[in-house]
Design a protein around this motif. Structure first.
Motif, mmCIF file in Angstrom:
data_model
loop_
_atom_site.group_PDB
_atom_site.id
_atom_site.type_symbol
_atom_site.label_atom_id
_atom_site.label_comp_id
_atom_site.label_asym_id
_atom_site.label_seq_id
_atom_site.Cartn_x
_atom_site.Cartn_y
_atom_site.Cartn_z
ATOM 1 N N PRO A 33 0.882 -1.299 -0.123
ATOM 2 C CA PRO A 33 0.143 -0.010 0.004
ATOM 3 C C PRO A 33 0.830 1.294 -0.046
ATOM 4 N N LEU A 34 0.252 2.295 -0.710
ATOM 5 C CA LEU A 34 1.295 3.502 -0.652
ATOM 6 C C LEU A 34 0.075 4.493 -0.120
ATOM 7 N N ALA A 35 0.763 5.834 0.566
ATOM 8 C CA ALA A 35 -0.121 6.575 1.174
ATOM 9 C C ALA A 35 -0.743 7.738 0.400
ATOM 10 N N LEU A 36 0.129 8.093 -0.608
ATOM 11 C CA LEU A 36 -0.462 9.273 -1.616
ATOM 12 C C LEU A 36 -1.072 8.621 -2.995
ATOM 13 N N ASP A 37 -2.171 9.073 -3.470
ATOM 14 C CA ASP A 37 -2.515 8.810 -4.826
ATOM 15 C C ASP A 37 -1.744 9.647 -6.028
ATOM 16 N N HIS A 38 -2.288 9.311 -7.069
ATOM 17 C CA HIS A 38 -1.385 9.954 -8.175
ATOM 18 C C HIS A 38 -1.275 11.479 -7.961
ATOM 19 N N PHE A 39 -2.353 11.986 -7.798
ATOM 20 C CA PHE A 39 -2.298 13.608 -7.957
ATOM 21 C C PHE A 39 -1.559 14.008 -6.676
ATOM 22 N N GLN A 40 -1.615 13.461 -5.300
ATOM 23 C CA GLN A 40 -0.871 14.144 -4.190
ATOM 24 C C GLN A 40 0.676 13.680 -4.433
ATOM 25 N N PHE A 41 1.022 12.558 -5.139
ATOM 26 C CA PHE A 41 2.193 12.276 -5.413
ATOM 27 C C PHE A 41 2.933 13.384 -6.325
ATOM 28 N N GLY A 42 2.115 13.809 -7.414
ATOM 29 C CA GLY A 42 2.412 14.746 -8.192
ATOM 30 C C GLY A 42 2.745 16.171 -7.441
ATOM 31 N N LEU A 43 1.972 16.461 -6.441
ATOM 32 C CA LEU A 43 2.461 17.685 -5.649
ATOM 33 C C LEU A 43 3.463 17.496 -5.054
ATOM 34 N N LEU A 44 3.742 16.195 -4.593
ATOM 35 C CA LEU A 44 4.958 15.909 -3.832
ATOM 36 C C LEU A 44 6.468 16.193 -4.507
ATOM 37 N N VAL A 45 6.236 15.979 -5.836
ATOM 38 C CA VAL A 45 7.173 16.028 -6.814
ATOM 39 C C VAL A 45 7.264 17.525 -7.123
ATOM 40 N N LEU A 46 6.181 18.238 -7.237
ATOM 41 C CA LEU A 46 6.211 19.570 -7.694
ATOM 42 C C LEU A 46 6.724 20.435 -6.544
ATOM 43 N N SER A 47 6.353 20.307 -5.241
ATOM 44 C CA SER A 47 6.966 20.817 -4.104
ATOM 45 C C SER A 47 8.442 20.877 -4.048
ATOM 46 N N THR A 48 8.912 19.352 -4.316
ATOM 47 C CA THR A 48 10.307 19.176 -4.463
ATOM 48 C C THR A 48 11.284 20.158 -5.586
ATOM 49 N N VAL A 49 10.458 20.023 -6.509
ATOM 50 C CA VAL A 49 11.029 21.017 -7.665
ATOM 51 C C VAL A 49 11.070 22.328 -7.481
ATOM 52 N N LEU A 50 9.875 22.973 -7.008
ATOM 53 C CA LEU A 50 9.719 24.411 -6.714
ATOM 54 C C LEU A 50 10.826 24.807 -5.634
ATOM 55 N N ILE A 51 11.013 24.073 -4.577
ATOM 56 C CA ILE A 51 11.923 24.528 -3.471
ATOM 57 C C ILE A 51 13.498 24.473 -4.096
ATOM 58 N N ALA A 52 13.747 23.355 -4.881
ATOM 59 C CA ALA A 52 15.094 23.329 -5.455
ATOM 60 C C ALA A 52 15.237 24.395 -6.574
ATOM 61 N N ALA A 53 13.972 24.711 -7.331
ATOM 62 C CA ALA A 53 14.201 25.905 -8.247
ATOM 63 C C ALA A 53 14.576 27.390 -7.525
ATOM 64 N N ALA A 54 13.942 27.354 -6.294
ATOM 65 C CA ALA A 54 14.121 28.662 -5.413
ATOM 66 C C ALA A 54 15.640 28.590 -4.888
ATOM 67 N N GLY A 55 16.194 27.174 -4.539
ATOM 68 C CA GLY A 55 17.676 27.351 -4.374
ATOM 69 C C GLY A 55 18.488 27.795 -5.555
ATOM 70 N N TYR A 56 18.068 27.353 -6.656
ATOM 71 C CA TYR A 56 18.939 27.848 -7.764
ATOM 72 C C TYR A 56 18.893 29.348 -7.964
ATOM 73 N N VAL A 57 17.562 29.770 -7.806
ATOM 74 C CA VAL A 57 17.440 31.433 -7.907
ATOM 75 C C VAL A 57 18.434 32.145 -7.067
ATOM 76 N N ILE A 58 18.314 31.729 -5.740
ATOM 77 C CA ILE A 58 18.765 32.471 -4.553
ATOM 78 C C ILE A 58 20.351 32.399 -4.808
ATOM 79 N N ASN A 59 20.811 31.269 -5.228
ATOM 80 C CA ASN A 59 22.358 31.078 -5.580
ATOM 81 C C ASN A 59 22.649 31.959 -6.452
ATOM 82 N N ASP A 60 22.012 32.186 -7.639
ATOM 83 C CA ASP A 60 22.281 32.884 -8.788
ATOM 84 C C ASP A 60 22.515 34.455 -8.340
#
Length: 310
Positions: A33-60
């Motif tokens: 069994p997995l805790a997240l459905d497809h949409f919720q896992f997509g949000l997890l990926v999106l959240s990770t990507v957004l925070i990583a993108a913010a890291g690239y921006v502040i670094n630049d």
């Protein structure tokens, strides 16, 4: 296009691909069994990507002078995108990423897990402002954050779905995620040091303390060779212990061709590498090693299914 370059869209695609492969090329193929459905896992990926993108921006934003010395032709902040716009983008990306993390933590009834997103966001800011100027500390931080993007799948998808009846099975799944997180950490740590070797001139001009500046290019190349050798030996041990002994021969061939062989190429080249172009090539090779290493989890699962049918 300048916006995409600013957030390092290629690295973000690799990050998203990595998480999707672990979910749909590994966990979804298991009878668990997995805790997240497809949409919720997509949000997890999106959240990770957004925070990583913010890291690239502040670094630049905070790295404009160094980037001008190292790669003036690709400078974005202060040239194509104003510093004010970049700061606004940084805040929007961070708020959106942490906000999604807060939503998901409450969905799985673990509100304290929001802290994971806050810690990652704060660490990326600290990296950009001070940690990357400390010898090896910045390299280790970046490598750890990539590893955590693997482990966070276990925290949000496996842990909330774990109970006494499946604890042992879920533990095996989590241990495999840990194995890949360790692999991602080691290869990305090596890659971060190689990138420092590529940027040594600009980093020196800005008074930064990196391994190539402290030891020199030649000694750093030898140290990286040693790390690469350790990584290669661990890969061969893993292939022999977990793949060969379980007759996963397709996965063995894949690992030797697409992961071990590029590592050997890297070892041969890094020993005498001196030029900026050589270090750039080797950094790219390591990125592809990470890509194919991640993809191996799907190959292993397909090989297991093939053996079961046979």
């Amino acid at each position: 296009m300048n916006f995409l370059k600013l957030i390092r869209y290629q690295n973000l695609l690799l990050l998203a691909f990595m998480q999707l492969i672990f979910r749909y090329g590994f966990l979804k193929l298991q009878n668990i069994p997995l805790a997240l459905d497809h949409f919720q896992f997509g949000l997890l990926v999106l959240s990770t990507v957004l925070i990583a993108a913010a890291g690239y921006v502040i670094n630049d934003i905070l790295d404009q002078e160094t980037d001008y010395d190292n790669r003036a032709d690709t400078l974005i902040v202060g040239r194509s995108i104003s510093e004010k716009t970049a700061y606004n983008l940084y805040f929007v990306l961070n708020i959106a990423g942490v906000g999604l993390g807060f939503y998901l933590a409450n969905i799985i009834q673990r509100p304290s897990f929001t802290g994971a997103f806050i810690i990652v966001s704060a660490t990326l800011y600290m990296y950009a402002t001070s940690l990357k100027q400390m010898l090896l500390v910045g390299n280790i931080i970046v490598a750890l954050l990539l590893s955590f993007s693997v482990l966070i799948i276990g925290l949000f998808d496996l842990l909330p779905a774990t109970y006494d009846g499946n604890r042992a099975e879920m533990g095996i799944m989590f241990s495999m995620l840990i194995d890949y997180a360790i692999f991602a950490f080691i290869i990305n740590l090596i890659r971060e040091i190689v990138k420092d070797m590529e940027d040594v001139e600009g980093d020196y001009n800005q008074g930064m303390s990196t391994l190539p500046i402290a030891l020199g290019i030649n000694k750093t190349a030898k140290a990286v060779f040693g790390l690469g050798m350790v990584a290669t030996i661990l890969l061969l041990w893993y292939i022999n212990t977990y793949l060969m002994e379980n007759a996963l021969y397709f996965a063995v061939i894949y690992g030797l061709i697409f992961v071990v062989s590029p590592m050997i190429f890297f070892l041969v080249k890094i020993w005498k590498a001196q030029k900026k172009e050589e270090f750039h090539l080797l950094s790219t090779v390591l990125k592809w090693i990470i890509f194919f290493g991640i993809l191996s989890v799907l190959v292993i699962n397909l090989n297991i299914q093939y053996n079961a049918k046979g």
